[in-house]
Structure formats: C-alpha cells, structure tokens
Design a protein around this motif. Structure first.
Motif, PDB file in Angstrom:
ATOM      1  N   PRO A 119      96.806  36.428 100.400  1.00 18.92           N
ATOM      2  CA  PRO A 119      96.114  35.507  99.157  1.00 18.92           C
ATOM      3  C   PRO A 119      95.116  34.489  99.740  1.00 18.92           C
ATOM      4  N   VAL A 120      94.173  34.537  99.089  1.00 18.46           N
ATOM      5  CA  VAL A 120      92.862  33.687  99.389  1.00 18.46           C
ATOM      6  C   VAL A 120      92.479  32.767  97.991  1.00 18.46           C
ATOM      7  N   THR A 121      92.079  31.776  98.036  1.00 25.55           N
ATOM      8  CA  THR A 121      91.208  30.990  96.817  1.00 25.55           C
ATOM      9  C   THR A 121      89.989  31.687  96.649  1.00 25.55           C
ATOM     10  N   PRO A 122      89.722  31.608  95.149  1.00 23.30           N
ATOM     11  CA  PRO A 122      88.405  32.118  94.664  1.00 23.30           C
ATOM     12  C   PRO A 122      87.219  31.364  95.631  1.00 23.30           C
ATOM     13  N   LEU A 123      87.572  30.051  95.798  1.00 26.83           N
ATOM     14  CA  LEU A 123      86.396  29.337  96.534  1.00 26.83           C
ATOM     15  C   LEU A 123      86.277  29.698  98.009  1.00 26.83           C
ATOM     16  N   GLN A 124      87.527  30.057  98.619  1.00 25.20           N
ATOM     17  CA  GLN A 124      87.083  30.479 100.097  1.00 25.20           C
ATOM     18  C   GLN A 124      86.431  32.005  99.945  1.00 25.20           C
ATOM     19  N   LEU A 125      86.679  32.846  99.207  1.00 30.83           N
ATOM     20  CA  LEU A 125      86.030  33.933  99.051  1.00 30.83           C
ATOM     21  C   LEU A 125      84.687  33.733  98.598  1.00 30.83           C
ATOM     22  N   ALA A 126      84.343  32.840  97.914  1.00 33.34           N
ATOM     23  CA  ALA A 126      83.010  32.602  97.427  1.00 33.34           C
ATOM     24  C   ALA A 126      81.994  32.209  98.678  1.00 33.34           C
ATOM     25  N   ALA A 127      82.617  31.738  99.696  1.00 33.37           N
ATOM     26  CA  ALA A 127      81.647  31.300 100.575  1.00 33.37           C
ATOM     27  C   ALA A 127      80.807  32.348 101.200  1.00 33.37           C
ATOM     28  N   LYS A 128      81.241  33.614 100.991  1.00 29.62           N
ATOM     29  CA  LYS A 128      80.558  34.625 101.673  1.00 29.62           C
ATOM     30  C   LYS A 128      79.785  35.795 100.458  1.00 29.62           C
ATOM     31  N   ASP A 129      78.733  36.136 100.849  1.00 30.51           N
ATOM     32  CA  ASP A 129      78.067  36.739  99.522  1.00 30.51           C
ATOM     33  C   ASP A 129      79.085  37.817  98.828  1.00 30.51           C
ATOM     34  N   SER A 130      79.438  38.635  99.814  1.00 29.80           N
ATOM     35  CA  SER A 130      80.530  39.815  99.285  1.00 29.80           C
ATOM     36  C   SER A 130      81.576  39.350  98.524  1.00 29.80           C
ATOM     37  N   GLY A 131      82.226  38.244  98.880  1.00 30.60           N
ATOM     38  CA  GLY A 131      83.417  37.591  98.230  1.00 30.60           C
ATOM     39  C   GLY A 131      82.858  36.793  96.979  1.00 30.60           C
ATOM     40  N   ALA A 132      81.794  36.416  96.964  1.00 30.24           N
ATOM     41  CA  ALA A 132      81.243  35.604  95.735  1.00 30.24           C
ATOM     42  C   ALA A 132      81.009  36.732  94.720  1.00 30.24           C
ATOM     43  N   ARG A 133      80.523  37.838  95.205  1.00 31.38           N
ATOM     44  CA  ARG A 133      80.396  39.110  94.124  1.00 31.38           C
ATOM     45  C   ARG A 133      81.698  39.648  93.615  1.00 31.38           C
ATOM     46  N   LEU A 134      82.698  39.486  94.659  1.00 25.60           N
ATOM     47  CA  LEU A 134      84.184  40.084  94.174  1.00 25.60           C
ATOM     48  C   LEU A 134      84.718  39.083  93.109  1.00 25.60           C
ATOM     49  N   ILE A 135      84.448  37.673  93.313  1.00 24.84           N
ATOM     50  CA  ILE A 135      84.900  36.888  92.386  1.00 24.84           C
ATOM     51  C   ILE A 135      84.245  36.791  91.044  1.00 24.84           C
ATOM     52  N   GLU A 136      82.643  36.797  91.059  1.00 24.07           N
ATOM     53  CA  GLU A 136      81.926  36.938  90.023  1.00 24.07           C
ATOM     54  C   GLU A 136      82.424  38.223  89.174  1.00 24.07           C
ATOM     55  N   SER A 137      82.528  39.357  89.728  1.00 26.21           N
ATOM     56  CA  SER A 137      83.026  40.294  89.173  1.00 26.21           C
ATOM     57  C   SER A 137      84.341  40.257  88.298  1.00 26.21           C
ATOM     58  N   HIS A 138      85.213  39.579  89.028  1.00 20.64           N
ATOM     59  CA  HIS A 138      86.448  39.440  88.540  1.00 20.64           C
ATOM     60  C   HIS A 138      86.232  38.334  87.302  1.00 20.64           C
ATOM     61  N   LEU A 139      85.523  37.318  87.340  1.00 27.06           N
ATOM     62  CA  LEU A 139      85.326  36.557  86.196  1.00 27.06           C
ATOM     63  C   LEU A 139      84.658  37.331  84.879  1.00 27.06           C
ATOM     64  N   ARG A 140      83.495  38.254  85.347  1.00 28.14           N
ATOM     65  CA  ARG A 140      82.982  38.624  84.158  1.00 28.14           C
ATOM     66  C   ARG A 140      84.103  39.764  83.439  1.00 28.14           C
ATOM     67  N   ARG A 141      85.039  40.585  84.191  1.00 31.39           N
ATOM     68  CA  ARG A 141      85.980  41.363  83.818  1.00 31.39           C
ATOM     69  C   ARG A 141      86.918  40.622  82.872  1.00 31.39           C
ATOM     70  N   THR A 142      87.367  39.564  83.452  1.00 32.55           N
ATOM     71  CA  THR A 142      88.387  38.539  82.376  1.00 32.55           C
ATOM     72  C   THR A 142      87.617  38.126  81.391  1.00 32.55           C
ATOM     73  N   ALA A 143      86.492  37.746  81.392  1.00 34.42           N
ATOM     74  CA  ALA A 143      85.665  37.315  80.275  1.00 34.42           C
ATOM     75  C   ALA A 143      85.526  38.388  79.110  1.00 34.42           C
ATOM     76  N   HIS A 144      85.371  39.567  79.424  1.00 33.79           N
ATOM     77  CA  HIS A 144      85.423  40.797  78.645  1.00 33.79           C
ATOM     78  C   HIS A 144      86.818  41.385  78.339  1.00 33.79           C
ATOM     79  N   GLY A 145      87.958  40.834  78.844  1.00 31.63           N
ATOM     80  CA  GLY A 145      89.154  41.368  78.660  1.00 31.63           C
ATOM     81  C   GLY A 145      89.622  42.496  79.429  1.00 31.63           C
ATOM     82  N   VAL A 146      88.907  42.911  80.450  1.00 30.58           N
ATOM     83  CA  VAL A 146      89.000  43.870  81.312  1.00 30.58           C
ATOM     84  C   VAL A 146      89.736  43.707  82.680  1.00 30.58           C
ATOM     85  N   PHE A 147      90.950  44.054  82.632  1.00 32.42           N
ATOM     86  CA  PHE A 147      91.832  43.708  83.988  1.00 32.42           C
ATOM     87  C   PHE A 147      91.973  44.758  84.611  1.00 32.42           C
TER      88      PHE A 147
END
Length: 147
Positions: A119-147
C-alpha cells in the motif's frame, strides 16, 4: 462603435485550490507551465509541504530541499513540476470530497493502488507523472461512480 473586450476565462476550481495552496496566481495549465519554468519559490514549497504534510523526498533529495530553503532559492523546473503535480492532485481531491480535511485524510491514507505492491499513499504516487495519472484517474472514476 464600441470595441468588444474578450472575456477572460474564469479559473477552474482546481486552479483556485492550487493557487491557494501555493499562494500564486494560477488560472490555467499555461500558468502552471510558466510557474514550473520560473521555479516554485521556497515560500510556496514551505506552504504546500506544511499543508499537505509530505516529506521533502517527494520533490527532491532532502539535502537539496534543505539547501534551497536555507538560501530562499527557487526550485528547479523538474522539482517545481513535482510540486505542481502534488498541488494538482490535492486540488482535485478537494474538489471531489468538497472538504480539505477529508481530501488530506484520503491523500495520506495508504491503499493498494498497484496490485501486488505494498500500500502507498496517493501523495506518494502523485510525485511521479505516471502515479499522478493513476491517482487522477481514480479520482475521476470515483467522481463518476465508476469503481
């Protein structure tokens, strides 16, 4: 005949949150690019690091961060990009949760975002471009109710 003055676009809520976090005017990606090129100030770094509670190593080696802060120097473009990326993920989380405290709690809560990895925190992942994309995708899916 009256000249028509073009309307200036209103900054999105994400850029408003980023601006408040870094204490700089950001209204668009163009402003973020310019800020990275100019280098984020030590003051902006201190403000973001304090608010988000991330370790210096997410932006640069700890000794480099200490040196920049001691000299009140601007961060390099690459370091600034990392900090701006963290600010963007923070801002998107605040938008999703509608509350800074909830967003900060989520950003600092470890989870298994990468199957098979620890397990890793979203902030730790977001430090790298690909990790930030992963977290941003997770945020968008959550905002639209897609899990």
């Amino acid at each position: 005949m009256n000249a028509v003055t073009p309307l200036r676009p209103v900054a999105s809520p994400v850029f408003t949150h980023m601006s408040r976090l870094l204490d700089v005017a950001l209204e668009s990606e163009t402003d973020a690019v310019r800020l990275a090129a100019a280098g984020v100030s030590s003051r902006s770094y201190r403000r973001a690091a304090h608010r988000l509670g991330f370790p210096p190593s997410l932006v640069a080696p700890e000794s480099t961060v200490r040196r920049r802060l001691a000299r009140n120097a601007r961060f390099t473009e690459a370091e600034s990009e990392r900090l701006i990326r963290l600010a963007r993920v923070y801002a998107e989380a605040v938008e999703l949760f509608g509350d800074e405290a909830q967003a900060l709690e989520w950003l600092n809560a470890p989870a298994a975002y990468i199957p098979g990895d620890a397990p890793v925190t979203p902030l730790q992942l977001a430090a790298k471009d690909s990790g930030a994309r992963l977290i941003e995708s997770h945020l968008r899916r959550t905002a639209h109710g897609v899990f």
